[in-house]
Write a protein that holds these residues in place. Structure first.
Motif, PDB file in Angstrom:
ATOM      1  N   ASN A   1       9.829  29.400   3.864  1.00 22.54           N
ATOM      2  CA  ASN A   1       9.189  30.568   4.456  1.00 22.54           C
ATOM      3  C   ASN A   1       8.770  30.200   5.872  1.00 22.54           C
ATOM      4  N   SER A   2       8.320  31.156   6.638  1.00 18.73           N
ATOM      5  CA  SER A   2       8.027  30.900   8.053  1.00 18.73           C
ATOM      6  C   SER A   2       6.883  29.898   8.219  1.00 18.73           C
ATOM      7  N   ASP A   3       5.874  29.890   7.332  1.00 18.13           N
ATOM      8  CA  ASP A   3       4.791  28.905   7.436  1.00 18.13           C
ATOM      9  C   ASP A   3       5.327  27.488   7.230  1.00 18.13           C
ATOM     10  N   ARG A   4       6.196  27.323   6.275  1.00 17.28           N
ATOM     11  CA  ARG A   4       6.783  26.013   5.996  1.00 17.28           C
ATOM     12  C   ARG A   4       7.628  25.566   7.187  1.00 17.28           C
ATOM     13  N   GLN A   5       8.404  26.488   7.772  1.00 18.43           N
ATOM     14  CA  GLN A   5       9.236  26.125   8.914  1.00 18.43           C
ATOM     15  C   GLN A   5       8.374  25.715  10.105  1.00 18.43           C
ATOM     16  N   ARG A   6       7.263  26.426  10.321  1.00 17.62           N
ATOM     17  CA  ARG A   6       6.370  26.063  11.428  1.00 17.62           C
ATOM     18  C   ARG A   6       5.782  24.675  11.205  1.00 17.62           C
ATOM     19  N   SER A   7       5.490  24.314   9.970  1.00 17.25           N
ATOM     20  CA  SER A   7       4.906  23.002   9.706  1.00 17.25           C
ATOM     21  C   SER A   7       5.935  21.886   9.888  1.00 17.25           C
ATOM     22  N   CYS A   8       7.200  22.239   9.924  1.00 19.89           N
ATOM     23  CA  CYS A   8       8.251  21.240  10.166  1.00 19.89           C
ATOM     24  C   CYS A   8       8.311  20.830  11.639  1.00 19.89           C
ATOM     25  N   ILE A   9       7.832  21.671  12.528  1.00 22.10           N
ATOM     26  CA  ILE A   9       7.876  21.389  13.959  1.00 22.10           C
ATOM     27  C   ILE A   9       6.626  20.597  14.330  1.00 22.10           C
ATOM     28  N   GLN A  10       6.837  19.386  14.812  1.00 21.83           N
ATOM     29  CA  GLN A  10       5.720  18.517  15.181  1.00 21.83           C
ATOM     30  C   GLN A  10       5.957  17.930  16.561  1.00 21.83           C
TER      31      GLN A  10
ATOM     32  N   CYS B   1       4.532  10.040  26.710  1.00 21.24           N
ATOM     33  CA  CYS B   1       5.830  10.704  26.635  1.00 21.24           C
ATOM     34  C   CYS B   1       5.805  11.485  25.323  1.00 21.24           C
ATOM     35  N   VAL B   2       6.104  12.776  25.398  1.00 17.85           N
ATOM     36  CA  VAL B   2       6.017  13.634  24.214  1.00 17.85           C
ATOM     37  C   VAL B   2       7.313  14.411  24.020  1.00 17.85           C
ATOM     38  N   LYS B   3       7.582  14.757  22.753  1.00 19.57           N
ATOM     39  CA  LYS B   3       8.693  15.649  22.458  1.00 19.57           C
ATOM     40  C   LYS B   3       8.387  16.378  21.156  1.00 19.57           C
ATOM     41  N   THR B   4       9.019  17.519  20.992  1.00 13.80           N
ATOM     42  CA  THR B   4       8.861  18.326  19.791  1.00 13.80           C
ATOM     43  C   THR B   4      10.069  18.070  18.903  1.00 13.80           C
ATOM     44  N   VAL B   5       9.804  17.782  17.618  1.00 11.96           N
ATOM     45  CA  VAL B   5      10.894  17.489  16.679  1.00 11.96           C
ATOM     46  C   VAL B   5      10.724  18.311  15.408  1.00 11.96           C
ATOM     47  N   ASN B   6      11.835  18.543  14.745  1.00  9.14           N
ATOM     48  CA  ASN B   6      11.834  19.209  13.453  1.00  9.14           C
ATOM     49  C   ASN B   6      11.928  18.109  12.405  1.00  9.14           C
ATOM     50  N   VAL B   7      10.809  17.820  11.736  1.00  9.20           N
ATOM     51  CA  VAL B   7      10.785  16.721  10.768  1.00  9.20           C
ATOM     52  C   VAL B   7      11.452  17.102   9.448  1.00  9.20           C
ATOM     53  N   CYS B   8      11.770  18.386   9.267  1.00  2.00           N
ATOM     54  CA  CYS B   8      12.420  18.838   8.037  1.00  2.00           C
ATOM     55  C   CYS B   8      13.924  18.993   8.219  1.00  2.00           C
ATOM     56  N   GLN B   9      14.414  18.778   9.415  1.00  2.99           N
ATOM     57  CA  GLN B   9      15.829  18.967   9.705  1.00  2.99           C
ATOM     58  C   GLN B   9      16.662  18.097   8.774  1.00  2.99           C
ATOM     59  N   GLY B  10      17.693  18.687   8.226  1.00  2.00           N
ATOM     60  CA  GLY B  10      18.555  17.962   7.308  1.00  2.00           C
ATOM     61  C   GLY B  10      18.114  18.107   5.861  1.00  2.00           C
ATOM     62  N   ASN B  11      16.918  18.637   5.654  1.00  2.00           N
ATOM     63  CA  ASN B  11      16.422  18.869   4.289  1.00  2.00           C
ATOM     64  C   ASN B  11      16.944  20.224   3.837  1.00  2.00           C
ATOM     65  N   THR B  12      17.846  20.250   2.891  1.00  2.00           N
ATOM     66  CA  THR B  12      18.495  21.504   2.466  1.00  2.00           C
ATOM     67  C   THR B  12      18.074  21.911   1.059  1.00  2.00           C
TER      68      THR B  12
END
Length: 156
Positions: A113-122, A97-108
Protein backbone atom coordinates in the motif's frame (compact mmCIF):
# COMPACT_ATOMS: atom_id res chain seq x y z
CA UNK A 1 65.21 54.82 10.45
CA UNK A 2 67.38 51.72 10.49
CA UNK A 3 65.16 50.23 13.22
CA UNK A 4 62.08 50.64 11.01
CA UNK A 5 63.68 48.66 8.20
CA UNK A 6 64.64 45.87 10.60
CA UNK A 7 61.18 45.65 12.18
CA UNK A 8 59.03 45.89 9.05
CA UNK A 9 60.02 43.72 6.10
CA UNK A 10 60.01 45.46 2.78
CA UNK A 11 57.15 44.73 0.35
CA UNK A 12 59.69 43.26 -2.08
CA UNK A 13 60.81 40.75 0.53
CA UNK A 14 57.20 39.80 1.35
CA UNK A 15 56.45 39.47 -2.37
CA UNK A 16 59.52 37.28 -2.84
CA UNK A 17 58.35 34.96 -0.05
CA UNK A 18 54.83 34.94 -1.50
CA UNK A 19 56.21 33.94 -4.90
CA UNK A 20 58.29 31.18 -3.30
CA UNK A 21 55.14 29.90 -1.56
CA UNK A 22 53.18 30.05 -4.82
CA UNK A 23 55.86 28.18 -6.77
CA UNK A 24 56.26 25.53 -4.08
CA UNK A 25 52.53 25.06 -3.47
CA UNK A 26 51.87 24.62 -7.19
CA UNK A 27 54.52 21.91 -7.50
CA UNK A 28 52.70 18.65 -8.11
CA UNK A 29 55.19 15.99 -9.19
CA UNK A 30 56.80 15.95 -6.73
CA UNK A 31 54.78 17.99 -4.25
CA UNK A 32 56.57 20.75 -2.34
CA UNK A 33 57.63 18.15 0.26
CA UNK A 34 59.79 16.47 -2.39
CA UNK A 35 61.59 19.72 -3.27
CA UNK A 36 64.21 20.52 -0.60
CA UNK A 37 64.35 24.22 -1.62
CA UNK A 38 60.63 24.48 -0.76
CA UNK A 39 61.00 23.36 2.84
CA UNK A 40 62.19 26.73 4.29
CA UNK A 41 59.48 28.98 2.75
CA UNK A 42 56.67 26.47 3.36
CA UNK A 43 57.74 25.72 6.95
CA UNK A 44 57.94 29.48 7.55
CA UNK A 45 54.40 29.79 6.15
CA UNK A 46 53.04 27.01 8.39
CA UNK A 47 54.61 28.64 11.45
CA UNK A 48 53.33 32.11 10.49
CA UNK A 49 49.77 30.81 10.06
CA UNK A 50 49.65 29.98 13.78
CA UNK A 51 50.35 33.59 14.82
CA UNK A 52 47.63 36.18 15.44
CA UNK A 53 47.07 38.61 12.59
CA UNK A 54 48.48 36.28 9.95
CA UNK A 55 48.24 37.60 6.38
CA UNK A 56 48.92 35.24 3.54
CA UNK A 57 52.07 36.25 1.62
CA UNK A 58 51.05 37.09 -1.93
CA UNK A 59 52.78 37.08 -5.28
CA UNK A 60 51.38 39.89 -7.45
CA UNK A 61 53.62 38.76 -10.32
CA UNK A 62 51.82 35.38 -10.29
CA UNK A 63 48.37 36.95 -10.51
CA UNK A 64 47.09 35.25 -7.35
CA UNK A 65 46.19 36.37 -3.88
CA UNK A 66 45.58 34.14 -0.92
CA UNK A 67 44.71 30.54 -1.80
CA UNK A 68 41.27 29.00 -1.67
CA UNK A 69 40.38 26.32 0.83
CA UNK A 70 37.94 23.43 0.45
CA UNK A 71 37.92 21.08 3.42
CA UNK A 72 35.71 18.43 1.84
CA UNK A 73 36.18 16.32 -1.29
CA UNK A 74 33.33 15.62 -3.70
CA UNK A 75 30.67 13.13 -2.66
CA UNK A 76 30.71 9.72 -4.35
CA UNK A 77 28.56 9.30 -7.45
CA UNK A 78 24.86 9.15 -6.62
CA UNK A 79 25.24 11.21 -3.42
CA UNK A 80 24.46 14.88 -2.87
CA UNK A 81 26.08 17.24 -0.38
CA UNK A 82 24.11 17.50 2.86
CA UNK A 83 24.64 18.93 6.32
CA UNK A 84 24.32 17.47 9.78
CA UNK A 85 23.16 19.53 12.74
CA UNK A 86 25.19 20.41 15.83
CA UNK A 87 23.88 20.25 19.40
CA UNK A 88 22.24 23.65 19.00
CA UNK A 89 20.41 22.69 15.81
CA UNK A 90 22.63 24.68 13.46
CA UNK A 91 23.57 23.09 10.15
CA UNK A 92 27.23 22.28 9.64
CA UNK A 93 28.71 23.34 6.35
CA UNK A 94 28.23 20.43 3.89
CA UNK A 95 29.79 17.73 6.04
CA UNK A 96 27.64 14.83 4.78
CA UNK A 97 26.97 12.96 1.56
CA UNK A 98 23.33 11.88 1.31
CA UNK A 99 21.14 9.95 -1.08
CA UNK A 100 17.61 8.59 -1.15
CA UNK A 101 17.25 4.83 -1.62
CA UNK A 102 14.42 2.34 -1.89
CA UNK A 103 15.28 -0.28 0.74
CA UNK A 104 12.42 -2.53 -0.43
CA UNK A 105 13.52 -2.61 -4.07
CA UNK A 106 13.73 -6.15 -5.35
CA UNK A 107 11.28 -7.39 -2.70
CA UNK A 108 8.43 -8.90 -4.74
CA UNK A 109 6.39 -10.44 -1.90
CA UNK A 110 2.95 -9.11 -2.76
CA UNK A 111 1.62 -5.63 -3.32
CA UNK A 112 2.40 -2.66 -1.10
CA UNK A 113 0.00 0.00 0.00
CA UNK A 114 1.14 3.61 -0.31
CA UNK A 115 2.18 3.83 3.39
CA UNK A 116 4.38 0.76 3.02
CA UNK A 117 5.92 2.13 -0.19
CA UNK A 118 6.69 5.45 1.51
CA UNK A 119 8.43 3.62 4.35
CA UNK A 120 10.66 1.91 1.78
CA UNK A 121 12.16 5.26 0.77
CA UNK A 122 14.95 6.23 3.15
CA UNK A 123 17.70 8.79 3.20
CA UNK A 124 21.13 7.37 3.89
CA UNK A 125 24.17 9.45 4.69
CA UNK A 126 27.87 9.14 5.20
CA UNK A 127 30.54 11.54 6.39
CA UNK A 128 31.82 13.59 3.50
CA UNK A 129 35.43 12.67 2.72
CA UNK A 130 38.11 15.18 3.70
CA UNK A 131 40.54 16.39 1.06
CA UNK A 132 44.15 15.35 1.55
CA UNK A 133 45.11 18.64 -0.14
CA UNK A 134 42.49 21.23 0.90
CA UNK A 135 44.28 24.42 -0.24
CA UNK A 136 44.45 25.54 -3.85
CA UNK A 137 45.70 28.27 -6.14
CA UNK A 138 43.96 29.02 -9.42
CA UNK A 139 46.72 29.97 -11.83
CA UNK A 140 46.10 31.25 -15.34
CA UNK A 141 48.15 29.53 -18.01
CA UNK A 142 49.51 32.35 -20.20
CA UNK A 143 49.82 30.03 -23.20
CA UNK A 144 46.35 28.49 -23.23
CA UNK A 145 44.49 31.20 -21.34
CA UNK A 146 42.91 28.46 -19.19
CA UNK A 147 42.91 28.61 -15.41
CA UNK A 148 44.43 25.59 -13.72
CA UNK A 149 43.75 24.59 -10.13
CA UNK A 150 46.75 23.45 -8.10
CA UNK A 151 45.90 21.64 -4.85
CA UNK A 152 48.31 21.40 -1.90
CA UNK A 153 48.46 20.65 1.82
CA UNK A 154 50.18 22.34 4.72
CA UNK A 155 51.17 19.80 7.37
CA UNK A 156 54.58 19.81 9.01
Amino acid sequence: MLLTVAVFPSPAFASEWGCEVLLCASSSNPSWRGVPACHPPMNRLISAMKKPGFDWPTCPEGGTGAPGYERYAECPEGYQVGSSRDRNGFARNGDLCVKTVNVCQGNTHGLYNSDRQRSCIQTVSMSRPLRSEPYYFDIKNDTSGQTERHWFELHK
